[in-house]
Design a protein around this motif. Structure first.
Motif, PDB file in Angstrom:
ATOM      1  N   ALA A 127       1.606  42.106  44.801  1.00  0.00           N
ATOM      2  CA  ALA A 127       2.119  40.985  44.018  1.00  0.00           C
ATOM      3  C   ALA A 127       2.350  39.975  44.990  1.00  0.00           C
ATOM      4  CB  ALA A 127       3.377  41.274  43.503  1.00  0.00           C
ATOM      5  N   LEU A 128       2.987  40.195  46.484  1.00  0.00           N
ATOM      6  CA  LEU A 128       3.304  39.500  47.464  1.00  0.00           C
ATOM      7  C   LEU A 128       1.950  38.870  48.020  1.00  0.00           C
ATOM      8  CD1 LEU A 128       5.975  41.101  49.358  1.00  0.00           C
ATOM      9  CD2 LEU A 128       6.137  39.151  48.330  1.00  0.00           C
ATOM     10  N   ILE A 146      -0.922  38.369  46.205  1.00  0.00           N
ATOM     11  CA  ILE A 146      -1.323  37.687  45.155  1.00  0.00           C
ATOM     12  C   ILE A 146      -0.652  36.088  45.348  1.00  0.00           C
ATOM     13  CG2 ILE A 146      -1.485  37.172  42.706  1.00  0.00           C
ATOM     14  CD1 ILE A 146      -1.830  39.997  42.339  1.00  0.00           C
ATOM     15  N   LEU A 147       0.833  36.224  45.491  1.00  0.00           N
ATOM     16  CA  LEU A 147       1.528  35.120  45.830  1.00  0.00           C
ATOM     17  C   LEU A 147       1.171  34.150  46.743  1.00  0.00           C
ATOM     18  CD1 LEU A 147       3.992  33.180  44.613  1.00  0.00           C
ATOM     19  CD2 LEU A 147       5.562  34.557  46.131  1.00  0.00           C
ATOM     20  N   THR A 174      -2.979  33.388  40.341  1.00  0.00           N
ATOM     21  CA  THR A 174      -2.099  33.867  41.217  1.00  0.00           C
ATOM     22  C   THR A 174      -0.755  34.068  40.601  1.00  0.00           C
ATOM     23  OG1 THR A 174      -2.717  32.518  43.086  1.00  0.00           O
ATOM     24  CG2 THR A 174      -0.532  33.128  42.956  1.00  0.00           C
ATOM     25  N   VAL A 184       0.825  37.859  39.829  1.00  0.00           N
ATOM     26  CA  VAL A 184       2.291  37.986  40.636  1.00  0.00           C
ATOM     27  C   VAL A 184       3.188  38.642  39.285  1.00  0.00           C
ATOM     28  CG1 VAL A 184       4.306  36.911  41.334  1.00  0.00           C
ATOM     29  CG2 VAL A 184       2.157  36.491  42.379  1.00  0.00           C
ATOM     30  N   SER A 185       3.093  37.920  38.232  1.00  0.00           N
ATOM     31  CA  SER A 185       3.738  38.740  37.100  1.00  0.00           C
ATOM     32  C   SER A 185       3.506  39.773  36.843  1.00  0.00           C
ATOM     33  CB  SER A 185       3.586  37.441  35.850  1.00  0.00           C
ATOM     34  OG  SER A 185       4.441  38.221  34.828  1.00  0.00           O
ATOM     35  N   GLY A 195       4.411  42.204  39.550  1.00  0.00           N
ATOM     36  CA  GLY A 195       5.892  42.495  39.658  1.00  0.00           C
ATOM     37  C   GLY A 195       6.199  43.400  38.600  1.00  0.00           C
TER      38      GLY A 195
END
Length: 406
Positions: free
Chosen positions: A63-64, A66-67, A344, A348-349, A352
């Motif tokens: 997730a990080l 991707i962000l 992104t 991330v969602s 997450g």
């Protein structure tokens, strides 16, 4: 009229299939730990709840990544980006392979997941290589590679660990495969997109929150947060379920369930075609129905039947993938120049939700065993279906209101 981002005459034959395989190889780095969790717990002498944090950390790291890394696909030369990511992923996997203690493995898991976000660069790129009316098919093709990587990584990881005598061998093999991606895949990738932005990196990151104004993006993010959370809770505890006296199976057998779920994954291109023909919302409904039936079977017959579990993983994989293809088809239609950043926020969602789902699955397993895990997945999917129904009703009401205006 929407333009394509690349000249088809400059695209090598086989580009989409190669991208699909690369998606599978790289996303496999995130899931190869799942059938190994029991062996990791035993090797380091830690409780299962601690070993399950390896799965949680990979979701957090992804997730990080991707962000913080995927937005670069809207500005950077994609071939260089893929080279750097695959090279660093190989290093992270080697660190995990040699980890002397669980804290080191957890740190390596975050790092390797952070840099293995290659699929989230390739998927929006692929949609710019085809005509808009074939966008769903392109997403479906790469999504097939993605889900096959998720499934087969578990199978191969479990088999390598089972027959190699150590969970570490699985990480070593994954490191080698990431090196192959480094050398092979960039040769098939097109040059920088004509939609590439020239703004700086930090301005690029600052441009993410305003994109949340798009209703279709919010809808897709919320639904996949919940469904992928349910998916992660299921797979993060599957090895524990199969290790119970009811089955008494080790990591090799747990990994094979990835292979048994492959038929469901192979239907992903169909979901892409249906998204082009029916629209994403109807495909979402199909996906929700499949996942709900999956958990209904898992909590009953799947508590003691291997055959039922095979059916369950096929329904779960088909349901997740159908929804994923529908959601990405929906968000990539918003605007071509921001597809990397839209992806992104969406992913991330998603991851997450995967991290929270894996963590919640570990707690559900500790508190109520397999029944608790299945109930968690069922409730999460019901919430996602409710969000879709609310979103569709709101959109319909808005359209009717606009039509009635003078």
């Amino acid at each position: 009229m929407e333009k394509q981002s690349a000249d088809p005459t400059q695209i090598r034959r086989g580009t989409i299939p190669v991208m699909a395989v690369a998606c599978g190889v790289m996303v496999g780095n995130i899931y190869l730990c799942q059938p190994l969790l029991g062996a990791i717990a035993k090797d380091f002498g830690v409780p299962e709840s601690i070993a399950s944090l390896v799965a949680v950390m990979t979701q957090v790291g992804y997730a990080l990544g991707i962000l913080l890394l995927v937005p670069l696909s809207d500005m950077a030369e994609p071939r260089s980006l893929v080279r750097w990511m695959s090279a660093l992923a190989a290093v992270g996997l080697l660190m995990a392979c040699l980890a002397p203690a669980i804290p080191v493995l957890l740190a390596a898991s975050i790092f390797l997941a952070f840099v293995t976000v290659v699929p989230q660069v390739l998927i929006p790129l692929a949609t710019s290589l085809v005509a808009p009316e074939h966008r769903g098919r392109a997403v479906g093709s790469l999504a097939t590679g993605l889900i096959m990587g998720i499934l087969l990584s578990r199978t191969i990881s479990g088999l390598v660990a089972g027959y190699g005598g150590s969970w570490r061998a699985s990480y070593g093999l994954a490191s080698v495969l990431s090196v192959v991606v480094f050398f092979l895949v960039p040769a098939f990738m097109p040059k920088k997109s004509e939609h590439a932005t020239s703004i700086g990196y930090f301005k690029l990151l600052a441009s993410l929150p305003p994109l949340l104004k798009h209703r279709d993006l919010i809808l897709s993010m919320a639904m996949n947060f919940l469904v992928f959370g349910a998916f992660s809770a299921f797979w993060a505890t599957m090895a524990f379920h199969l290790a119970t006296p009811e089955f008494s199976l080790g990591p090799a057998a747990a990994g094979l369930f990835g292979l048994w779920g492959a038929p469901g994954a192979l239907l992903a291109p169909m979901a892409g075609r249906l998204s082009d023909r029916w629209g994403p919302a109807r495909v979402n409904v199909l996906g929700f129905a499949s996942v709900l039936i999956c958990f209904a079977i898992a909590i009953t017959i799947g508590a003691h039947s291997l055959i039922a579990l095979v059916i369950v993983v096929n329904l779960l994989d088909f349901g997740l993938q159908s929804g994923q293809v529908a959601n990405q088809t929906r968000i990539f239609a918003i605007a071509p120049e921001i597809r990397g950043r839209l992806n992104t926020l969406y992913m991330v969602s998603t991851f997450g939700g995967g991290a929270i789902g894996a963590l919640a699955g570990g707690y559900a397993w500790s508190a109520a065993g397999w029944t608790g895990v299945c109930l968690l997945g069922f409730v999460a999917t019901c919430l996602a279906a409710t969000i879709l129904a609310t979103g569709v009703a709101t959109a319909t009401s808005s359209k009717q209101g606009h039509r009635s205006e003078p």
